[in-house]
Design a protein around this motif. Structure first.
Motif, PDB file in Angstrom:
ATOM      1  N   UNK A  54       0.994  -1.136   0.109  1.00 10.16           N
ATOM      2  CA  UNK A  54       0.137  -0.016  -0.083  1.00 10.16           C
ATOM      3  C   UNK A  54       0.830   1.201  -0.150  1.00 10.16           C
ATOM      4  N   UNK A  55       0.809   1.936  -1.051  1.00 13.45           N
ATOM      5  CA  UNK A  55       1.795   3.267  -1.162  1.00 13.45           C
ATOM      6  C   UNK A  55       0.953   4.424  -0.250  1.00 13.45           C
ATOM      7  N   UNK A  56       1.973   5.237   0.094  1.00 13.82           N
ATOM      8  CA  UNK A  56       1.621   6.432   0.788  1.00 13.82           C
ATOM      9  C   UNK A  56       0.413   7.206   0.033  1.00 13.82           C
ATOM     10  N   UNK A  57       0.588   7.303  -1.178  1.00 20.72           N
ATOM     11  CA  UNK A  57      -0.423   8.180  -2.015  1.00 20.72           C
ATOM     12  C   UNK A  57      -1.708   7.472  -1.905  1.00 20.72           C
ATOM     13  N   UNK A  58      -1.775   5.937  -1.731  1.00 18.30           N
ATOM     14  CA  UNK A  58      -3.101   5.201  -1.698  1.00 18.30           C
ATOM     15  C   UNK A  58      -3.548   5.453  -0.302  1.00 18.30           C
ATOM     16  N   UNK A 127       9.001   8.234   7.711  1.00 18.23           N
ATOM     17  CA  UNK A 127       8.874   8.103   6.201  1.00 18.23           C
ATOM     18  C   UNK A 127       7.359   8.138   6.128  1.00 18.23           C
ATOM     19  N   UNK A 128       6.402   7.470   6.990  1.00 22.89           N
ATOM     20  CA  UNK A 128       5.045   7.706   6.672  1.00 22.89           C
ATOM     21  C   UNK A 128       4.534   8.888   6.892  1.00 22.89           C
ATOM     22  N   UNK A 129       5.159   9.721   7.937  1.00 25.64           N
ATOM     23  CA  UNK A 129       4.666  11.027   8.413  1.00 25.64           C
ATOM     24  C   UNK A 129       5.524  12.204   7.376  1.00 25.64           C
ATOM     25  N   UNK A 283       6.895   2.579   2.995  1.00 25.43           N
ATOM     26  CA  UNK A 283       7.777   3.447   3.561  1.00 25.43           C
ATOM     27  C   UNK A 283       9.191   3.374   3.285  1.00 25.43           C
ATOM     28  N   UNK A 284      10.170   4.390   4.260  1.00 28.47           N
ATOM     29  CA  UNK A 284      11.585   4.441   3.894  1.00 28.47           C
ATOM     30  C   UNK A 284      12.159   3.128   4.459  1.00 28.47           C
ATOM     31  N   UNK A 285      13.298   2.610   3.717  1.00 25.72           N
ATOM     32  CA  UNK A 285      14.097   1.521   4.105  1.00 25.72           C
ATOM     33  C   UNK A 285      15.328   1.893   4.906  1.00 25.72           C
ATOM     34  N   UNK A 286      15.516   1.432   6.169  1.00 24.87           N
ATOM     35  CA  UNK A 286      16.774   1.813   6.690  1.00 24.87           C
ATOM     36  C   UNK A 286      17.765   0.683   6.550  1.00 24.87           C
ATOM     37  N   UNK A 287      18.521   0.845   5.334  1.00 25.28           N
ATOM     38  CA  UNK A 287      19.434  -0.178   4.912  1.00 25.28           C
ATOM     39  C   UNK A 287      20.486  -0.720   6.002  1.00 25.28           C
ATOM     40  N   UNK A 288      20.590  -1.941   6.490  1.00 26.25           N
ATOM     41  CA  UNK A 288      21.401  -2.782   7.037  1.00 26.25           C
ATOM     42  C   UNK A 288      20.953  -2.589   8.575  1.00 26.25           C
ATOM     43  N   UNK A 301      12.884  -2.229  -3.888  1.00 29.59           N
ATOM     44  CA  UNK A 301      13.933  -1.342  -4.524  1.00 29.59           C
ATOM     45  C   UNK A 301      15.103  -1.017  -3.434  1.00 29.59           C
ATOM     46  N   UNK A 302      15.932  -0.173  -3.745  1.00 30.61           N
ATOM     47  CA  UNK A 302      17.023   0.201  -2.923  1.00 30.61           C
ATOM     48  C   UNK A 302      16.548   1.057  -1.539  1.00 30.61           C
ATOM     49  N   UNK A 303      15.273   1.685  -1.621  1.00 29.89           N
ATOM     50  CA  UNK A 303      15.053   2.992  -0.716  1.00 29.89           C
ATOM     51  C   UNK A 303      13.663   2.537  -0.160  1.00 29.89           C
ATOM     52  N   UNK A 304      12.858   1.518  -0.277  1.00 23.66           N
ATOM     53  CA  UNK A 304      11.684   1.463   0.353  1.00 23.66           C
ATOM     54  C   UNK A 304      11.490  -0.156   0.917  1.00 23.66           C
ATOM     55  N   UNK A 305      10.584  -0.065   1.863  1.00 24.35           N
ATOM     56  CA  UNK A 305      10.299  -1.382   2.591  1.00 24.35           C
ATOM     57  C   UNK A 305       8.959  -1.413   3.008  1.00 24.35           C
ATOM     58  N   UNK A 306       8.627  -2.651   3.156  1.00 27.14           N
ATOM     59  CA  UNK A 306       6.922  -2.915   3.277  1.00 27.14           C
ATOM     60  C   UNK A 306       6.868  -3.468   5.054  1.00 27.14           C
TER      61      UNK A 306
END
Length: 507
Positions: A54-58, A127-129, A283-288, A301-306
């Motif tokens: 579910x995207x934040x736009x949705x 990221x959500x906010x 929302x945003x992914x915290x890599x590692x 992708x490289x920057x997002x996370x469910x």
């Protein structure tokens, strides 16, 4: 699950699994944990997810924040305090919208970890906010708020209720430091397993004082399931806004939305106030970070996370509150709460329909904002209840010694004396809380964020063990933030530990 079966002594393998926020990590099917863990062990959805992201736009469409009346609202002029696991400077988080309050976590004593999100939970909430990832078009629901991060949780999610109480006290004391963006919302995607008496609960007292100071407190209901029988603490407090999560089915319509099976439902007392989207939120992914390493299939992708949980639903609701406060800056917490509840959207199917639980609708709440609101009149907590009642079975451990009794993380704490000082606005004096030096004395710290509260060395004796030593832990030297991700070492605390937060946790 009996308490004797829940106690976990940390090891390199179990360190990242022991204490969980309320969007908790989910175990990938290929990597089962070494023992049964929390009942809410499915709130970060990775390879086990069957629902579309579910995207934040949705989400913005689902909550009625993209109509003619609401589409231009961005939260500008409103401050939101995120009491969580910190925030990492990932792509999509604008430094100009982030402020770092004091780091009250155990990791505050490691300079390379201070303020930063090693767990991955706080970054997802942020990221959500307030996210703004131009590369993917992922924009937070209130992208112009000023987000103040107060870190309390570590890479394993470890946090004691005393740290959360100190964080809430700090927010109340410093809510007007930024006059252009006063803090009017606290997001607590957190809950302890305590079921204290409402008339003397210490955590309840803290959030009630925030509410009375003009701050809307939004708390996650918990992820223990519809049969839990209780809400997480402080979501169980009558004064504040308690949020459960809906499954959106990956669509932007509310017609097919249903209450999630992981949302806590109480048998008596305080009930859930509103619902908000909380499944597979992109929302945003915290890599590692811990959740990122444990759930590679949740990466997009490289920057997002469910992620899924009542945590995500709480963050959605905090953003919605910020939009309403931008439009109606004079509104009181009681008004915001009633507008949201009475204008929420009826869900036609399942448990939500049977119980009359409804999903937030910003457009409808805004339309209702001209109506009169009766002030809440619930009994207020005295704050003098024991910390153990507030903790319940959510216990931090150090070298296999549990934190218990009238002790904060930093030393003895008489809740009756604390409540009196908190009520008088005197619990904090500079960077000293209840006599314990936890941080520096002002906004003189440095970090990636636009403004940062200064740190301090905790000079107390070893936590609750009686031994005379410092807070340093050799495991803290194993990780550092490198550009866009965490690098080197492993998240394996030598001795920090906790119960598995089975009755409530970070969501």
């Amino acid at each position: 699950m009996a308490d004797s079966t829940k106690r976990v002594v940390m090891s390199a393998v179990s360190a990242a699994l022991a204490v969980l926020p309320l969007g908790v990590v989910a175990t990938p099917a290929s990597a089962a944990p070494p023992r049964p863990l929390a009942r809410n062990w499915a709130s970060w959805l990775g390879s086990t997810s069957t629902e579309s992201a579910t995207t934040l736009r949705q989400v913005r469409t689902v909550i009625g924040a993209d109509t003619t009346a609401t589409a231009a609202l961005t939260g500008r002029g409103v401050g939101v305090a995120l009491i969580d696991t910190g925030v990492a400077p990932v792509p999509g988080l604008p430094a100009g919208r982030i402020v770092n309050g004091p780091d009250l976590s155990m990791e505050s004593q490691a300079p390379q970890l201070r303020y930063l999100d090693t767990f991955g939970h706080g970054t997802h909430m942020a990221g959500i906010i307030v996210g703004n990832d131009a590369a993917t078009g992922t924009v937070g629901l209130a992208p112009d708020v000023k987000l103040t991060s107060i870190k309390v949780g570590t890479a394993t999610g470890t946090v004691d209720v005393s740290q959360v109480i100190a964080a809430v006290d700090w927010v109340v004391a410093h809510r007007n430091d930024d006059t252009a963006n006063p803090i009017k919302v606290i997001n607590l995607s957190y809950g302890s397993g305590g079921t204290p008496n409402t008339w003397n609960d210490s955590l309840g007292f803290a959030v009630e004082k925030a509410w009375q100071a003009g701050i809307v407190v939004v708390a996650a209901a918990g992820n223990d399931g519809n049969g839990a029988g209780v809400l997480a603490n402080p979501a169980s407090d009558e004064w504040i806004i308690t949020v459960g999560a809906t499954a959106t089915k990956g669509t932007a319509t509310t017609y097919d939305d249903e209450l999630t099976t992981f949302t806590n439902l109480p048998k008596a007392g305080k009930q859930i106030n509103v619902l908000a989207p909380g499944t597979s939120i992109l929302s945003l992914r915290d890599n590692g970070s811990s959740v990122d390493l444990a759930n590679p299939s949740a990466r997009v992708g490289d920057t997002l996370f469910r992620g899924s949980g009542t945590s995500q639903a709480a963050a959605v609701t905090s953003a919605a509150v910020a939009l309403l406060l931008q439009a109606k800056p004079w509104a009181t917490p009681d008004q915001i709460k009633e507008w949201l509840i009475r204008s929420a959207t009826y869900l036609p199917y399942g448990t939500a329909a049977a119980l009359g639980l409804k999903e937030i609708n910003v457009n409808a709440a805004l339309a209702r904002s001209g109506s009169a609101v009766q002030a809440q009149s619930w009994n207020r907590s005295s704050g003098a209840g024991t910390l153990d009642n507030a903790r319940g079975d959510s216990r931090v451990m150090f070298d296999n010694v549990p934190l218990s009794g009238q002790r904060s993380v930093w030393g003895p704490l008489a809740t009756s004396g604390w409540a009196a000082k908190s009520a008088a606005g005197a619990a904090w004096a500079g960077g000293v809380w209840m006599g314990y030096r936890l941080a520096g004395d002002g906004w003189t710290g440095t970090s990636w964020a636009s403004r940062t509260w200064s740190p301090a060395v905790w000079s107390n004796s070893a936590p609750w063990t009686g031994a005379s030593t410092t807070w340093a832990d050799p495991s803290w030297s194993g990780r550092s933030w490198s550009g866009r991700s965490w690098s080197a070492g492993a998240w394996s605390g030598r001795s920090w530990s906790s119960d598995d937060w089975s009755s409530a946790s970070w969501s």
